[in-house]
Design a protein around this motif. Sequence first.
Motif, PDB file in Angstrom:
ATOM      1  N   MET A 229       0.829  -1.209   0.000  1.00  0.00           N
ATOM      2  CA  MET A 229       0.000   0.000   0.000  1.00  0.00           C
ATOM      3  C   MET A 229       0.864   1.259   0.000  1.00  0.00           C
ATOM      4  SD  MET A 229      -2.999  -1.009  -0.360  1.00  0.00           S
ATOM      5  CE  MET A 229      -3.861   0.508  -0.111  1.00  0.00           C
ATOM      6  N   ALA A 230       1.913   1.276   0.802  1.00  0.00           N
ATOM      7  CA  ALA A 230       2.808   2.437   0.853  1.00  0.00           C
ATOM      8  C   ALA A 230       3.544   2.609  -0.471  1.00  0.00           C
ATOM      9  CB  ALA A 230       3.800   2.287   2.008  1.00  0.00           C
ATOM     10  N   SER A 231       3.911   1.502  -1.092  1.00  0.00           N
ATOM     11  CA  SER A 231       4.581   1.572  -2.386  1.00  0.00           C
ATOM     12  C   SER A 231       3.665   2.197  -3.423  1.00  0.00           C
ATOM     13  CB  SER A 231       4.999   0.169  -2.828  1.00  0.00           C
ATOM     14  OG  SER A 231       5.549   0.198  -4.122  1.00  0.00           O
ATOM     15  N   LEU A 232       2.453   1.721  -3.486  1.00  0.00           N
ATOM     16  CA  LEU A 232       1.494   2.269  -4.441  1.00  0.00           C
ATOM     17  C   LEU A 232       1.222   3.747  -4.163  1.00  0.00           C
ATOM     18  CD1 LEU A 232      -0.478   1.866  -6.779  1.00  0.00           C
ATOM     19  CD2 LEU A 232      -2.194   1.171  -5.088  1.00  0.00           C
ATOM     20  N   ALA A 233       0.974   4.083  -2.908  1.00  0.00           N
ATOM     21  CA  ALA A 233       0.664   5.477  -2.558  1.00  0.00           C
ATOM     22  C   ALA A 233       1.821   6.410  -2.882  1.00  0.00           C
ATOM     23  CB  ALA A 233       0.309   5.576  -1.079  1.00  0.00           C
ATOM     24  N   SER A 234       3.044   5.996  -2.570  1.00  0.00           N
ATOM     25  CA  SER A 234       4.190   6.887  -2.789  1.00  0.00           C
ATOM     26  C   SER A 234       4.497   7.077  -4.272  1.00  0.00           C
ATOM     27  CB  SER A 234       5.423   6.368  -2.045  1.00  0.00           C
ATOM     28  OG  SER A 234       5.779   5.078  -2.495  1.00  0.00           O
ATOM     29  N   VAL A 235       4.399   6.023  -5.058  1.00  0.00           N
ATOM     30  CA  VAL A 235       4.701   6.181  -6.480  1.00  0.00           C
ATOM     31  C   VAL A 235       3.590   6.964  -7.182  1.00  0.00           C
ATOM     32  CG1 VAL A 235       3.747   4.047  -7.458  1.00  0.00           C
ATOM     33  CG2 VAL A 235       5.826   5.023  -8.416  1.00  0.00           C
TER      34      VAL A 235
END
Length: 142
Positions: free
Chosen positions: A8-14
Amino acid sequence: AKDDWLAMASLASVVAGAGIFGAGTALFMAVAYRPSTDPDVARALWDAGWLAYNTAGLGFSAWIAIVATATLRYRVLPGWTAWLAVPVVLIGFVGPFAVRAGTGPFSPQGWFALVVGFTFGAWLFAVSLATWRSARAPAPSS
């Protein structure tokens, strides 16, 4: 389930990095679309575009840090890509704070902004190459 936060953090940050970068591109395009605009308006749009580009570094740096974390935890990529990410993340986090410099190398249009972009591109190329090489490696026989 306990490490769903990485995905989730990967998706949100990118998505955040790409969205802010896209907004900067739209600001530059607005200046190019109406070049005869009042010079003060054009300068404001130009500056806002550079500020957006610099701020996008926060999202992309967070994404790189998350990919490095996943690499070290789960070996999804070769370990050296995670260690290569450390200076890239540090440089990327410094970039957005260059706005306080006004002019010179640490201004939003200064050479440090180019260093941020170059290191991100170099890391992305290295990770892409490592991924491509691992995809081409023969599967271990069982």
